[in-house]
Design a protein around this motif. Structure first.
Motif, short mmCIF file in Angstrom:
data_model
loop_
_atom_site.label_atom_id
_atom_site.label_comp_id
_atom_site.label_asym_id
_atom_site.label_seq_id
_atom_site.Cartn_x
_atom_site.Cartn_y
_atom_site.Cartn_z
N ARG A 88 0.84 -1.20 0.00
CA ARG A 88 0.00 0.00 0.00
C ARG A 88 0.87 1.25 0.00
O ARG A 88 0.62 2.20 -0.74
CB ARG A 88 -0.91 -0.03 1.23
N LEU A 89 1.93 1.26 0.82
CA LEU A 89 2.80 2.44 0.89
C LEU A 89 3.58 2.65 -0.41
O LEU A 89 3.76 3.80 -0.84
CB LEU A 89 3.76 2.31 2.08
N LYS A 90 4.00 1.57 -1.04
CA LYS A 90 4.69 1.71 -2.33
C LYS A 90 3.74 2.27 -3.39
O LYS A 90 4.14 3.10 -4.22
CB LYS A 90 5.26 0.36 -2.77
N ARG A 91 2.49 1.82 -3.35
CA ARG A 91 1.50 2.35 -4.29
C ARG A 91 1.29 3.83 -4.04
O ARG A 91 1.21 4.64 -4.98
CB ARG A 91 0.18 1.58 -4.13
N SER A 92 1.21 4.22 -2.77
CA SER A 92 1.04 5.64 -2.42
C SER A 92 2.22 6.46 -2.92
O SER A 92 2.03 7.56 -3.44
CB SER A 92 0.91 5.80 -0.90
N ALA A 93 3.42 5.93 -2.75
CA ALA A 93 4.61 6.65 -3.22
C ALA A 93 4.57 6.83 -4.73
O ALA A 93 4.91 7.90 -5.25
CB ALA A 93 5.88 5.90 -2.80
N GLY A 94 4.13 5.80 -5.44
CA GLY A 94 4.00 5.90 -6.90
C GLY A 94 2.97 6.95 -7.31
O GLY A 94 3.20 7.72 -8.25
N GLN A 95 1.85 6.97 -6.57
CA GLN A 95 0.83 7.98 -6.85
C GLN A 95 1.37 9.38 -6.60
O GLN A 95 1.11 10.31 -7.38
CB GLN A 95 -0.41 7.74 -5.99
#
Length: 89
Positions: A16-23
């Motif tokens: 989830r945090l990696k996805r947030s960073a990508g966003q």
């Protein structure tokens, strides 16, 4: 040693945090491209939602680790309350 359940939860949080960073990287690119304010705000809202969900996972994991004596229904009620709390932010 971590149980499978803890490992999966930790993996979910990291994903989830990696996805947030990508966003968030995407938002920065949008800013560089001078994209309209509305587009940037939509993406920032998605980042915020993703971070809120990661926070919920961290808190739920902590609750599970701290409340071994609780019934499944009690844990579900706590998780539901947490969902409501995060929705009101």
């Amino acid at each position: 040693m971590a149980t499978t359940e803890e490992y999966v939860t930790s993996k979910q949080i990291k994903t989830r945090l990696k996805r947030s960073a990508g966003q968030l990287d995407g938002v920065l690119r949008m800013m560089d491209e001078n994209r309209p304010c509305e587009d940037v705000l939509v993406q920032l809202s998605a980042v915020k939602s993703s971070i809120d969900k990661a926070m919920k996972l961290v808190i739920a994991r902590n609750i599970n680790n701290c409340v071994d004596a609780m019934t499944t229904a009690d844990v579900q009620n706590l998780e539901h309350s947490l969902d409501l709390l995060l929705k009101t932010k």
